[in-house]
Design a protein around this motif. Structure first.
Motif, PDB file in Angstrom:
ATOM      1  N   SER A 258      -1.338  87.105  31.958  1.00 41.21           N
ATOM      2  CA  SER A 258      -2.383  86.157  31.584  1.00 41.21           C
ATOM      3  C   SER A 258      -2.673  86.230  30.090  1.00 41.21           C
ATOM      4  CB  SER A 258      -3.666  86.448  32.371  1.00 41.21           C
ATOM      5  OG  SER A 258      -4.722  85.638  31.898  1.00 41.21           O
ATOM      6  N   PHE A 259      -2.778  85.056  29.463  1.00 43.11           N
ATOM      7  CA  PHE A 259      -3.178  84.929  28.070  1.00 43.11           C
ATOM      8  C   PHE A 259      -4.346  83.944  28.030  1.00 43.11           C
ATOM      9  CE2 PHE A 259       1.265  85.938  28.304  1.00 43.11           C
ATOM     10  CZ  PHE A 259       1.481  86.899  27.328  1.00 43.11           C
ATOM     11  N   HIS A 260      -5.467  84.380  27.498  1.00 41.20           N
ATOM     12  CA  HIS A 260      -6.665  83.531  27.502  1.00 41.20           C
ATOM     13  C   HIS A 260      -7.219  83.430  26.092  1.00 41.20           C
ATOM     14  CE1 HIS A 260     -10.359  81.622  28.773  1.00 41.20           C
ATOM     15  NE2 HIS A 260      -9.930  81.617  30.014  1.00 41.20           N
ATOM     16  N   LYS A 261      -7.686  82.249  25.738  1.00 37.84           N
ATOM     17  CA  LYS A 261      -8.193  82.031  24.383  1.00 37.84           C
ATOM     18  C   LYS A 261      -9.328  82.986  24.026  1.00 37.84           C
ATOM     19  CE  LYS A 261      -6.968  77.247  23.305  1.00 37.84           C
ATOM     20  NZ  LYS A 261      -7.479  75.903  22.932  1.00 37.84           N
ATOM     21  N   ARG A 262     -10.146  83.334  25.010  1.00 37.13           N
ATOM     22  CA  ARG A 262     -11.291  84.195  24.695  1.00 37.13           C
ATOM     23  C   ARG A 262     -10.891  85.656  24.486  1.00 37.13           C
ATOM     24  NH1 ARG A 262     -12.473  83.217  30.340  1.00 37.13           N
ATOM     25  NH2 ARG A 262     -12.106  85.088  31.596  1.00 37.13           N
ATOM     26  N   ALA A 263      -9.585  85.961  24.743  1.00 33.57           N
ATOM     27  CA  ALA A 263      -9.145  87.355  24.621  1.00 33.57           C
ATOM     28  C   ALA A 263      -8.793  87.743  23.188  1.00 33.57           C
ATOM     29  CB  ALA A 263      -7.950  87.606  25.534  1.00 33.57           C
ATOM     30  N   GLY A 264      -8.794  86.793  22.252  1.00 32.78           N
ATOM     31  CA  GLY A 264      -8.486  87.130  20.867  1.00 32.78           C
ATOM     32  C   GLY A 264      -7.469  86.180  20.257  1.00 32.78           C
ATOM     33  N   HIS A 265      -7.226  86.377  18.966  1.00 34.27           N
ATOM     34  CA  HIS A 265      -6.386  85.444  18.211  1.00 34.27           C
ATOM     35  C   HIS A 265      -4.965  85.393  18.755  1.00 34.27           C
ATOM     36  CE1 HIS A 265      -4.780  83.167  14.875  1.00 34.27           C
ATOM     37  NE2 HIS A 265      -3.854  84.085  14.709  1.00 34.27           N
TER      38      HIS A 265
END
Length: 292
Positions: A258-265
């Protein structure tokens, strides 16, 4: 229905349902009016605001609690808004990890899901939970737009393939094609049915990939990317009156990252670039996929 303080008075002539009150509070949480750690008003205050009995408020709060949106729920003290559950750091098998992520994505008013995969089997099964919650009235998307890229029937697939090679009437390819079509038809039917049952604006489109995708990719509302790598294995499968010996991938067991925008740049860049890649591929491929 969106319930706001402005239209509570308009609805004073009829009693709001617990679901409508839950939806109103859920909207405030999503809009940031109620943040993690904030206390809700008391049941008496909510009953007065919405013009209902306390029992109706309790049912609404119970629905929010079941959705994981409230914490510290106890008698005599207003509950707090629960912290947002972070995305799992550890990858999970697709069959385990996909359904809850889709359910959260379908909680938005406007749902946009883009998918690249080999067949729609895992997606079809994972969509069962958000569709069920829509039918129960727990989530109410206004529009659903799904775009799916699946391999064309005309190409020579990299997998599945028979161990001893295939001929013109390759049964391994015919089995894959039958599965691709049947799963896609069920998925399409279940989503489009929401038009008549709930008035949801639903669009489902398939296009034909001219290659075998080595990955499965799910893009959820432009906010999250779920990526899985197909791992090949040799296996046997009964089909009709034959035992097929093939090299294939078990997509449901592929680990999903999973890759989520809120997880960092870094994650944000991955999501944005993945969405750009999908959009460009979708526009390049003009052949609609026929599920037959």
């Amino acid at each position: 229905m969106v319930v706001t303080q402005e239209n509570v008075a308009v609805n004073a002539s009829r009693r709001l349902s617990p679901q409508e009150i839950a939806d109103a509070l859920r909207d405030r949480i999503r809009a940031g009016e109620l943040k993690a750690g904030d206390r809700l008003p008391t049941q008496a205050e909510l009953a007065d605001e919405f013009g209902v009995e306390r029992g109706t408020v309790r049912q609404a709060l119970r629905a929010l609690q079941e959705d994981g949106l409230l914490s510290n729920v106890s008698k005599g003290s207003p509950p707090r808004i629960a912290p947002r559950v972070p995305v799992q750091d550890e990858p999970q098998p697709t069959m385990v990890g996909l359904s809850p992520r889709l359910t959260e994505a379908f909680g938005e008013r406007r749902v946009r899901i883009d998918i690249v995969c080999h067949t729609a089997e895992t997606l079809m099964l994972a969509l069962g939970e958000p569709v069920r919650q829509i039918h129960e009235g727990r989530i109410r998307p206004e529009s659903i737009d799904v775009r799916i890229l699946l391999p064309s029937r005309e190409i020579n697939l990299a997998f599945p393939v028979p161990v001893d090679g295939g001929g013109e009437d390759d049964p391994v390819h015919q089995r894959w094609l039958a599965m691709r079509n049947a799963q896609g038809q069920v998925l399409q039917h279940n989503l489009l049915a929401l038009r008549s049952t709930h008035g949801t604006d639903v669009h489902v489109a398939f296009r034909a990939l001219p290659f075998t995708p080595p990955i499965k990719l799910y893009l959820l509302n432009g906010e999250e990317a779920l990526l899985g790598y197909y791992m090949l294995t040799r296996r046997e499968e009964e089909w009709g009156n034959q035992t097929l010996d093939m090299y294939d991938a078990l997509g449901a067991q592929s680990l999903l990252f999973s890759f989520h925008k809120r997880a960092g740049h870094r994650d944000e860049s991955f999501v944005e670039e993945s969405q750009k890649w999908f959009d460009a591929l979708w526009e390049t491929i003009t052949t609609d996929l026929t599920l037959s």
